[in-house]
Design a protein around this motif. Structure first.
Motif: not given
Lengths: 134, 231
Positions: A65-78, B31-34
């Motif tokens: 939702d952030n126009p200046a957002g970066e792809i790597d900000e979405q990292e993490g365990e999904y 803890g489950h997902g970003p």
């Protein structure tokens, strides 16, 4: 999340007045259309409300939702995703036997149901027992 | 009837308050997902349930269409229905939703099973509450089987007339959904026995099963109102 819940909110916002207009135009004597349209309102409202209620619990703005957002900000365990599994195929086969059983004879349905239970338990427990269960 | 409505409202309030309480974060099991996005399993379940709503919309459309074609048949057949019996059965299903929500509360706190003795209800975990929910749900389905048996003996069968077909298709498809929910509860309960650690994935499974259960409960309230109260 604003875009998402608004998107489904549009569905709800459309069908509620349409349901009321339909009911009014048919003098409330024809319930099929009114109930159908009201449930279409529910279709949009359910998802919209859920996303809205979830969004207000999430901290801050999402990177997308952030126009200046970066792809790597979405990292993490999904979540956990199975690399491969034979169980869905087994369950599909068992379901096919069940449906065939309705057409051919109930004896085949019973065999299909038995195999279905095995496949369902196999699938649900695949990553929740033995070495995965630590 | 008023009591049924009251308990129904209570269950809905319990569900709604669970969505709002600080401890319960809908769709984002910690803890489950970003942290910036909702849990995928939860969102997927809600989207699927909205399609289930359309399935039941079809059944409602069928009921009202055939009723409008033959009101005389409806008048004759609905007189046979045992409304207080069905109301009591409805009450059981609605109460099961309350137990389910208490189980969800424990699941969200990562508590799989009780820490005290069985009679110490306050120490119960998700497992105990889900077992109670299962029992109430099973009583509901059994109650419906008994009702079917009585109705068949009184001449209402699926192939006898339009009313029978519509009655058994609507209530029967719902009963199949409840049975599916019971199987889901068994699998969710079973998984707490085969693992040593109660993971976030397990809690997510417990939470989405409760979404399904509440949905099926609300659909039954609508079906009950349509078939037994509105007739």
């Amino acid at each position: 999340m604003r875009a998402e819940y608004k998107l489904f909110g549009v569905v709800a916002a459309f069908f509620l007045p349409v349901a009321l207009i339909y009911g009014f135009a048919t003098h409330w004597r024809e319930p099929v259309g009114f109930v159908g349209l009201l449930l279409c309102f529910g279709l949009g409202m359910m998802i919209s409300f859920y996303l809205w209620a979830t969004a207000r619990r999430l901290p801050g703005e999402r990177p997308e939702d952030n126009p200046a957002g970066e792809i790597d900000e979405q990292e993490g365990e999904y979540g956990f995703f199975s690399p491969h599994s034979w169980w869905p195929l087994a369950l599909a086969g068992a379901s096919a036997l069940c449906f065939l059983g309705v057409a051919v004879g109930w004896w085949l349905f019973i065999i299909g149901a038995f195999l279905g239970v095995v496949a369902l338990v196999g699938w649900t427990f695949e990553y929740f027992h033995g070495e995965h269960a630590a | 009837m008023c009591r049924v409505a009251n308990v129904a409202i209570m269950a809905l309030v319990a569900t709604a308050s669970a969505l709002y309480s600080d401890s319960a974060v809908p769709g984002s099991v910690p803890g489950h997902g970003p942290v910036t996005r909702p849990n995928m399993v939860a969102v997927g379940t809600i989207v699927w349930l909205s399609s289930e709503l359309m399935f039941f919309a079809g059944l409602f459309a069928m009921y009202f269409t055939i009723r409008s074609i033959d009101p005389g048949l409806w008048k004759e057949k609905t007189a046979i229905l045992d409304v207080p019996y069905a109301a009591a059965n409805t009450l059981i299903l609605v109460i099961s939703s309350v137990w389910c929500q208490l189980g969800v509360h424990q699941a969200e706190h990562g508590k799989a099973s009780r820490t005290g003795k069985l009679w110490e209800v306050g120490s119960w975990g998700m497992r105990e509450w889900y077992v109670v929910t299962y029992i109430f749900g099973a009583v509901f389905v059994s109650g419906q089987v008994l009702e079917y048996a009585t109705l068949v003996s009184e001449g209402i069968s699926i192939s006898a007339d339009a009313y029978g077909s519509v009655f058994y298709l609507t209530t029967g498809f719902h009963a199949l959904h409840v049975t599916g929910g019971l199987i889901a509860f068994l699998l969710i309960i079973g998984r707490t026995f085969t693992t040593r650690h109660y993971s976030h994935a397990q809690a997510a499974g417990a939470v989405v099963t409760s979404y399904y259960w509440h949905f099926v409960d609300v659909v039954w309230i609508a079906l009950f109102a349509t078939i037994y109260l509105l007739q």
